[in-house]
Scaffold this active site. Structure first.
Site, PDB file in Angstrom:
ATOM      1  N   SER A 116       0.825  -1.197   0.000  1.00  0.00           N
ATOM      2  CA  SER A 116       0.000   0.000   0.000  1.00  0.00           C
ATOM      3  C   SER A 116       0.875   1.268   0.000  1.00  0.00           C
ATOM      4  O   SER A 116       1.629   1.483  -0.933  1.00  0.00           O
ATOM      5  CB  SER A 116      -0.944  -0.066   1.209  1.00  0.00           C
ATOM      6  OG  SER A 116      -1.893   0.940   1.162  1.00  0.00           O
ATOM      7  N   ASP A 132      -9.781  -5.641  -3.990  1.00  0.00           N
ATOM      8  CA  ASP A 132      -9.097  -4.608  -3.214  1.00  0.00           C
ATOM      9  C   ASP A 132      -9.845  -3.292  -3.409  1.00  0.00           C
ATOM     10  O   ASP A 132      -9.878  -2.749  -4.514  1.00  0.00           O
ATOM     11  CB  ASP A 132      -7.649  -4.502  -3.718  1.00  0.00           C
ATOM     12  CG  ASP A 132      -6.760  -3.644  -2.832  1.00  0.00           C
ATOM     13  OD1 ASP A 132      -7.293  -2.761  -2.142  1.00  0.00           O
ATOM     14  OD2 ASP A 132      -5.544  -3.866  -2.844  1.00  0.00           O
ATOM     15  N   HIS A 144      -7.395  -5.735   0.231  1.00  0.00           N
ATOM     16  CA  HIS A 144      -6.208  -4.915   0.482  1.00  0.00           C
ATOM     17  C   HIS A 144      -5.329  -5.527   1.572  1.00  0.00           C
ATOM     18  O   HIS A 144      -4.130  -5.258   1.627  1.00  0.00           O
ATOM     19  CB  HIS A 144      -6.665  -3.517   0.907  1.00  0.00           C
ATOM     20  CG  HIS A 144      -5.615  -2.462   0.763  1.00  0.00           C
ATOM     21  ND1 HIS A 144      -5.135  -2.056  -0.454  1.00  0.00           N
ATOM     22  CD2 HIS A 144      -4.932  -1.736   1.687  1.00  0.00           C
ATOM     23  CE1 HIS A 144      -4.220  -1.119  -0.275  1.00  0.00           C
ATOM     24  NE2 HIS A 144      -4.071  -0.914   1.009  1.00  0.00           N
TER      25      HIS A 144
END
Ligand SMILES: *[C@@H]1O[C@H](CO)[C@@H](O)[C@H](O)[C@H]1NC(C)=O
Ligand SMILES: *[C@@H]1O[C@H](CO)[C@@H](O)[C@H](O)[C@H]1NC(C)=O
Ligand SMILES: *[C@@H]1O[C@H](CO)[C@@H](O)[C@H](O)[C@H]1NC(C)=O
Ligand SMILES: *[C@@H]1O[C@H](CO)[C@@H](O)[C@H](O)[C@H]1NC(C)=O
Length: 393
Positions: free
Chosen positions: A160, A330, A362
């Site tokens: 991320s 995600d 995610h």
């Protein structure tokens, strides 16, 4: 033909071999937690060129190939430790024989330290976004880790915001150094463009211009675990009840591929804090389909950048081997936005791997129950950063 009895036995053996899920409490420390697995952690302090002192944890294996795991927004080194041992990346890689390093981004609970600024007295301490993490923290961590481990190269695995940091760093002033010293950049849930993300928190942030409201309410850091009740009720008020609890699900969603128990472990040390400005910078990408520097408004941009529009980051020129791990479910690194990123990279020969995993969220990389992606990662490491055969004397 395989007799049924053997099948049942295999099934039973498979069951009994399953690794137990740990239980992580908010009061646990990383040192104490890893000692349960016989790993004695080292703690390091990494100085950046702009004075920040970042705390990094090392699961040491001197003279072995190095991997550096960079956590995401609101997270910390903990995120690599919360699953069963065979699926917690830090522990798994250490057991495989890697020297594993877990840095912490400026402003999270482990990295509130500076040579001159005091995080709770000086507002300037919090004047950063992932742009500064990219420009200063990434290279400081890589240099430090290579120096201490006496290695020439390392594998950078980001999740991320950890990927955002490297995407920016890899095209900025230290590009040449990083291209030379990173043998593989693994991007788990690559985050750059954000126009299509559907995470509840970011969607609400966009609707309500949450960044500005938070800045007013919390001029310093934001979203630390200890402040959750206050933040929860503030968010609840400003969003007219749309966002009344701040959970992993609200921030980035989860999927049936994720373990509830591992999510609870992740939540024990999440959120670990960041600056309001960091959050605000991401919020800017929800409104316009761009991936670029912080937008101060036209007049201020001229002062900062010499032009009225904030410059874009150019990811197309990435010069290190890059592996993209994408989840089809995600909500934060939405497949459409990742497609935009892939399109920027379409002529780049350094993209050595790109795969969408059906149903992954995610957080599946941290809390998932599958090992499909782990097998792919192991294969990549075998090519780009192999464990050398040990010389036995
Ligand atoms: C700040 O960094 C120094 C090392 O430069 C370290 O000795 C000290 O313990 C750190 N303080 C905190 C609160 O992390
Ligand atoms: C924050 O940092 C920017 C540069 O990154 C600088 O121009 C600005 O003056 C700083 N603001 C404060 C309040 O320190
Ligand atoms: C590298 O390590 C040496 C000591 O082993 C230290 O003197 C030097 O400052 C370090 N350099 C960096 C960039 O950390
Ligand atoms: C981005 O980098 C690539 C490769 O170096 C270059 O060809 C392209 O012109 C750059 N794009 C922008 C917008 O600067």
């Amino acid at each position: 033909m395989i007799p049924l009895g053997a099948l049942v036995l295999c099934w039973a053996a498979g069951k009994s071999l399953a690794e137990p899920m740990p239980v992580i409490k908010n009061s646990d420390t990383i040192e104490e937690y890893l000692s349960r697995y016989g790993i004695s952690v080292e703690e390091h302090f990494v100085h950046t060129d702009d004075g920040y002192i970042l705390r990094a944890f090392r699961l040491p294996r001197p003279s072995s190939p190095v991997v550096l795991l960079q956590h995401g927004i609101l997270a910390s080194a903990w995120c690599w430790l919360v699953n069963t041992v065979d699926k917690s990346l830090a522990i798994l890689l250490w057991q495989m024989g890697y020297d594993v390093w877990l840095p912490n981004s400026r402003g999270n609970t482990f990295s509130r330290n500076h040579t001159t600024l005091k995080p709770f007295l000086n507002k300037e301490f919090w004047n950063f976004t992932f742009d500064e993490m990219a420009t200063f923290d990434v290279v400081a961590n890589v240099r430090y880790v290579l120096n201490v481990s006496s290695q020439q190269k390392l594998t950078f695995i980001g999740w991320s915001q950890g990927t955002t940091q490297m995407f920016i760093a890899a095209q900025a002033q230290h590009k040449e150094y990083l291209d030379m010293h990173v043998n593989l950049f693994v991007a788990l849930s690559p985050v750059s463009y954000l126009k299509h993300q559907t995470s509840t928190l970011l969607a609400v942030a966009k609707d309500f211009r949450l960044g500005q409201i938070l800045e007013y309410a919390f001029p310093y850091d934001v979203f630390t675990w200890s402040e959750l009740p206050t933040i929860g009720s503030l968010l609840c008020k400003v969003t007219f009840g749309k966002l009344c609890t701040l959970t992993i699900d609200v921030v980035c969603g989860s999927s049936p591929h994720d373990s509830e128990k591992a999510i609870a472990n992740l939540a024990a040390h999440f959120p670990a804090g960041t600056s309001v400005k960091d959050f605000d910078h991401y919020e800017q990408f929800l409104i316009s389909d761009r991936f670029g520097r912080f937008d101060y408004g036209r007049a201020e941009n001229v002062k900062h950048y010499g032009v009225p529009d904030p410059p874009s980051y150019n990811v197309s020129a990435i010069g290190m081997p890059l592996a993209l791990f994408r989840g089809s479910a995600d909500t934060l690194a939405d497949p459409l936005d990742v497609h935009h990123l892939s399109n920027d990279l379409k002529d780049n020969e350094n993209v050595v791997f790109s795969k969408e995993y059906a149903g992954y969220s995610h957080v599946t990389w941290m809390v998932g129950v599958d090992d499909e992606w782990i097998l792919d990662l192991k294969n990549l490491l075998e090519v780009f950063n192999p464990i050398m055969p040990r010389i036995i004397v």
